[in-house]
Design a protein around this motif. Sequence first.
Motif, mmCIF file in Angstrom:
data_model
loop_
_atom_site.group_PDB
_atom_site.id
_atom_site.type_symbol
_atom_site.label_atom_id
_atom_site.label_comp_id
_atom_site.label_asym_id
_atom_site.label_seq_id
_atom_site.Cartn_x
_atom_site.Cartn_y
_atom_site.Cartn_z
ATOM 1 N N ARG A 17 0.802 -1.219 0.000
ATOM 2 C CA ARG A 17 0.000 0.000 0.000
ATOM 3 C C ARG A 17 0.838 1.274 0.000
ATOM 4 O O ARG A 17 0.293 2.377 -0.019
ATOM 5 C CB ARG A 17 -0.936 -0.001 1.213
ATOM 6 C CG ARG A 17 -1.949 -1.137 1.155
ATOM 7 C CD ARG A 17 -2.924 -1.105 2.306
ATOM 8 N NE ARG A 17 -3.952 -2.131 2.154
ATOM 9 C CZ ARG A 17 -4.912 -2.346 3.036
ATOM 10 N NH1 ARG A 17 -4.980 -1.619 4.155
ATOM 11 N NH2 ARG A 17 -5.815 -3.287 2.828
ATOM 12 N N THR A 73 5.151 2.994 0.933
ATOM 13 C CA THR A 73 6.426 2.794 1.616
ATOM 14 C C THR A 73 6.206 2.316 3.046
ATOM 15 O O THR A 73 5.533 2.990 3.830
ATOM 16 C CB THR A 73 7.233 4.106 1.623
ATOM 17 O OG1 THR A 73 7.422 4.548 0.274
ATOM 18 C CG2 THR A 73 8.587 3.913 2.282
ATOM 19 N N THR A 78 4.270 0.196 4.176
ATOM 20 C CA THR A 78 2.845 0.062 4.494
ATOM 21 C C THR A 78 2.249 -1.113 3.723
ATOM 22 O O THR A 78 2.385 -1.192 2.496
ATOM 23 C CB THR A 78 2.078 1.350 4.136
ATOM 24 O OG1 THR A 78 2.711 2.471 4.742
ATOM 25 C CG2 THR A 78 0.643 1.266 4.629
ATOM 26 N N THR A 79 1.566 -2.009 4.445
ATOM 27 C CA THR A 79 0.960 -3.189 3.823
ATOM 28 C C THR A 79 -0.454 -3.405 4.356
ATOM 29 O O THR A 79 -0.949 -2.632 5.180
ATOM 30 C CB THR A 79 1.786 -4.457 4.125
ATOM 31 O OG1 THR A 79 1.624 -4.804 5.507
ATOM 32 C CG2 THR A 79 3.264 -4.257 3.818
ATOM 33 N N GLU A 131 -2.844 -4.296 12.737
ATOM 34 C CA GLU A 131 -2.153 -4.283 14.029
ATOM 35 C C GLU A 131 -2.253 -5.611 14.766
ATOM 36 O O GLU A 131 -1.383 -5.936 15.578
ATOM 37 C CB GLU A 131 -2.719 -3.167 14.912
ATOM 38 C CG GLU A 131 -2.396 -1.766 14.415
ATOM 39 C CD GLU A 131 -2.961 -0.699 15.325
ATOM 40 O OE1 GLU A 131 -3.810 -1.039 16.197
ATOM 41 O OE2 GLU A 131 -2.561 0.475 15.199
ATOM 42 N N ARG A 161 6.195 1.560 -4.032
ATOM 43 C CA ARG A 161 5.889 0.133 -3.990
ATOM 44 C C ARG A 161 6.331 -0.479 -5.329
ATOM 45 O O ARG A 161 6.543 0.250 -6.309
ATOM 46 C CB ARG A 161 4.398 -0.093 -3.760
ATOM 47 C CG ARG A 161 3.506 0.292 -4.922
ATOM 48 C CD ARG A 161 2.064 0.451 -4.523
ATOM 49 N NE ARG A 161 1.839 1.727 -3.837
ATOM 50 C CZ ARG A 161 0.663 2.106 -3.346
ATOM 51 N NH1 ARG A 161 -0.370 1.303 -3.430
ATOM 52 N NH2 ARG A 161 0.538 3.278 -2.750
#
Length: 295
Positions: free
Chosen positions: A155, A157, A159-160, A164, A223
């Motif tokens: 999603r 840099t 970030t996926t 949590e 990405r």
Amino acid sequence: MKPSRFQYHRATDVPHALALLREHAGDTKILAGGQSLVPAMNFRLARPGVLIDINAIEGLAGVTGSSAAGLTIGALTRHAAFHTPVEPGPVGALLARVVTNIAHYPIRQRGTFGGSLSHADPASEWCLTAMTLDAVMVICGPSGERRVPAPAFFRGTFTTAIGEEDLLRAIEIPPYPGDWRGGFYEFSRRKGDFALAMALAFLRLEDGRIAEARLGLGSVSDRPIRLTAGEAMLCGRAPDAALFREVAADAQGRIEPSGDIHASSEYRRDLVGTVIERALARACGLPDHAGEAVR
């Protein structure tokens, strides 16, 4: 520097890890290989209150399946496992070529395949591999297990799609029969440095022409990028240097590379052409003018 204070928990199995993530939601980090996390903690760029070590969980490491049937890679599988092909088909051969570009030998002994994908560094070789090969990430969470295709997983840099309270369990690579062949090329200032640009090509040749193509580009955006227009240009045509230049030029015109302290956008655009041409040449066993032997 030293990390800020944190609690340490060693998960014994996946349900235990999920329970710890749920209990400490929002203040946790998963410890797998630790090759990116620990330096970030030492510089206090990352300050988790709770560290959950998953290294004792059985079944999270290892590779099963084959190129023909599809490959499943456990998230805790070390980079070093790919130094020799994990299976005799084209995917095993490609992974063995890619892994030698990842950092340095000691780091590959501890770093993990799943950790690299979870970290989602734009310069990650495994992230580019997952995107180009249509990999699916298997994620465990509070509502059970779900499978997330690579385009939806990455999603941005660092970030996926991992939430949590989630844990990446495995990576699935779809079937690629024995007539596929791969090529990879990255440019970095020194061996082991982060790539300034890289490309991965995976092709199936039939009667001297490219029947199917997968082409990806990494380290030029937030990405990995799948070059579907370039794939369409390749299909049905005989592989040669002129075709590769055409595909590379098309990609250069379509993308807007990122710029940073390591390389300007303009410089990366020039590199895009080089890495695409050389990855395609290596996939087809043609000279790539990089001063290295092509199989």
